[in-house]
Design a protein around this motif. Structure first.
Motif, mmCIF file in Angstrom:
data_model
loop_
_atom_site.group_PDB
_atom_site.id
_atom_site.type_symbol
_atom_site.label_atom_id
_atom_site.label_comp_id
_atom_site.label_asym_id
_atom_site.label_seq_id
_atom_site.Cartn_x
_atom_site.Cartn_y
_atom_site.Cartn_z
ATOM 1 N N UNK A 163 0.798 -1.222 0.000
ATOM 2 C CA UNK A 163 0.000 0.000 0.000
ATOM 3 C C UNK A 163 0.826 1.265 0.000
ATOM 4 N N UNK A 164 2.171 1.145 0.136
ATOM 5 C CA UNK A 164 3.045 2.306 0.079
ATOM 6 C C UNK A 164 3.018 2.940 -1.303
ATOM 7 N N UNK A 165 3.268 4.236 -1.359
ATOM 8 C CA UNK A 165 3.152 4.971 -2.616
ATOM 9 C C UNK A 165 4.504 5.365 -3.175
ATOM 10 N N UNK A 166 4.629 5.252 -4.484
ATOM 11 C CA UNK A 166 5.769 5.777 -5.230
ATOM 12 C C UNK A 166 5.194 6.738 -6.266
ATOM 13 N N UNK A 167 5.554 8.006 -6.175
ATOM 14 C CA UNK A 167 4.980 9.028 -7.059
ATOM 15 C C UNK A 167 6.105 9.809 -7.714
ATOM 16 N N UNK A 168 6.230 9.643 -9.021
ATOM 17 C CA UNK A 168 7.240 10.347 -9.802
ATOM 18 C C UNK A 168 6.536 11.225 -10.831
ATOM 19 N N UNK A 169 7.160 12.335 -11.182
ATOM 20 C CA UNK A 169 6.737 13.130 -12.334
ATOM 21 C C UNK A 169 7.970 13.373 -13.181
ATOM 22 N N UNK A 170 7.877 13.021 -14.457
ATOM 23 C CA UNK A 170 9.062 13.119 -15.310
ATOM 24 C C UNK A 170 8.645 13.127 -16.775
ATOM 25 N N UNK A 171 9.553 13.578 -17.612
ATOM 26 C CA UNK A 171 9.322 13.525 -19.050
ATOM 27 C C UNK A 171 9.311 12.080 -19.520
ATOM 28 N N UNK A 172 8.302 11.730 -20.299
ATOM 29 C CA UNK A 172 8.191 10.411 -20.913
ATOM 30 C C UNK A 172 7.366 10.575 -22.188
ATOM 31 N N UNK A 173 7.341 9.529 -22.996
ATOM 32 C CA UNK A 173 6.679 9.614 -24.295
ATOM 33 C C UNK A 173 5.744 8.425 -24.482
ATOM 34 N N UNK A 174 4.682 8.652 -25.237
ATOM 35 C CA UNK A 174 3.708 7.578 -25.424
ATOM 36 C C UNK A 174 4.256 6.476 -26.325
ATOM 37 N N UNK A 175 5.245 6.812 -27.150
ATOM 38 C CA UNK A 175 5.847 5.827 -28.049
ATOM 39 C C UNK A 175 7.198 6.346 -28.517
ATOM 40 N N UNK A 176 7.985 5.487 -29.148
ATOM 41 C CA UNK A 176 9.254 5.924 -29.731
ATOM 42 C C UNK A 176 9.024 6.936 -30.845
ATOM 43 N N UNK A 177 7.944 6.737 -31.616
ATOM 44 C CA UNK A 177 7.638 7.691 -32.680
ATOM 45 C C UNK A 177 7.323 9.074 -32.105
ATOM 46 N N UNK A 178 6.619 9.094 -30.994
ATOM 47 C CA UNK A 178 6.310 10.376 -30.349
ATOM 48 C C UNK A 178 7.583 11.054 -29.855
ATOM 49 N N UNK A 179 8.494 10.285 -29.311
ATOM 50 C CA UNK A 179 9.777 10.842 -28.870
ATOM 51 C C UNK A 179 10.527 11.444 -30.053
ATOM 52 N N UNK A 180 10.571 10.726 -31.168
ATOM 53 C CA UNK A 180 11.248 11.224 -32.365
ATOM 54 C C UNK A 180 10.606 12.530 -32.833
ATOM 55 N N UNK A 181 9.278 12.569 -32.800
ATOM 56 C CA UNK A 181 8.560 13.779 -33.220
ATOM 57 C C UNK A 181 8.921 14.966 -32.328
ATOM 58 N N UNK A 182 8.982 14.751 -31.026
ATOM 59 C CA UNK A 182 9.274 15.849 -30.103
ATOM 60 C C UNK A 182 10.710 16.339 -30.256
#
Length: 211
Positions: A137-156
């Motif tokens: 029940x412990x929580x791990x909460x991160x906020x970071x840059x990520x991409x929905x797909x490799x193609x999306x990363x390439x586009x950005x």
């Protein structure tokens, strides 16, 4: 996490707060709604919290104001100095996601804008260790840059280059940014229930609960 980013963190320490406030045009979209992002992370944890990569202490302050007891781990000596200017009588330990003092009775683990400094293999190693630290029940909460797909990363990356945001494009190419499907698999394999929420064009909230 190796030492490949330490010099970058030390160099960035003097201008980091200006960057997150939107003063650097290249990174304005990356840090859009920065205060809201910190609030989203801090409100999801309580009790004793382990924070990785506090930088200049912005999330740390939010956590302390909400009543959390914070144990912070930061690799950059210069960032630690900046954080201590904001937060008196507060201990920040030098270390990183994989190398840090043993901790007990931790209710949550948090981080913002830092998990991408680990390779995917290192991310999995870190998550397995966190699964051993957190109770059910412990929580791990991160906020970071990520991409929905490799193609999306390439586009950005291409979009950054077209806007002549060369520093941003270089960062997106050379740091270990990954995709949501990869992250979901890593979290689930390490014993977490996980959901994602997009907070701006670059940043995703990762809200994980230990099974």
């Amino acid at each position: 996490m190796g030492t490949e980013f330490i010099d970058l963190f030390n160099e960035w320490s003097d201008s980091y707060d200006r960057t997150v406030q939107g003063k650097d045009r290249e990174y304005r979209e990356v840090f859009h709604d920065y205060d809201r992002i910190l609030n989203e992370v801090s409100r999801r944890v309580k009790g004793t919290v382990l924070e990785f990569g506090p930088g200049t202490g912005n999330l740390t302050l939010k956590l302390l104001e909400s009543g959390c007891q914070v144990k912070a781990i930061e690799p950059s000596v210069k960032m630690i100095e900046k954080a201590k200017e904001k937060i008196s009588d507060f201990e920040i330990y030098q270390g990183d996601f994989l190398h840090f003092p043993e901790v007990n009775s931790v209710n949550g683990i948090v981080s913002t804008y830092a998990f991408h400094h680990l390779t995917d293999q290192e991310k999995e190693k870190a998550l397995r260790r966190y699964g051993n630290i957190l109770p059910s029940g412990g929580k791990l909460v991160f906020a970071d840059t990520a991409f929905v797909s490799d193609d999306h990363k390439t586009y950005m990356i291409q979009r950054a280059e077209e806007n002549q945001y060369h520093n941003l494009a270089r960062d997106l190419k050379t740091e270990y940014y990954t995709t949501l499907p990869v992250l979901e698999k890593l979290f689930r394999n390490c014993g977490f229930h996980i959901f994602f929420q997009q907070l701006n064009k670059y940043v995703w909230l990762m809200d994980a609960t230990k099974k």
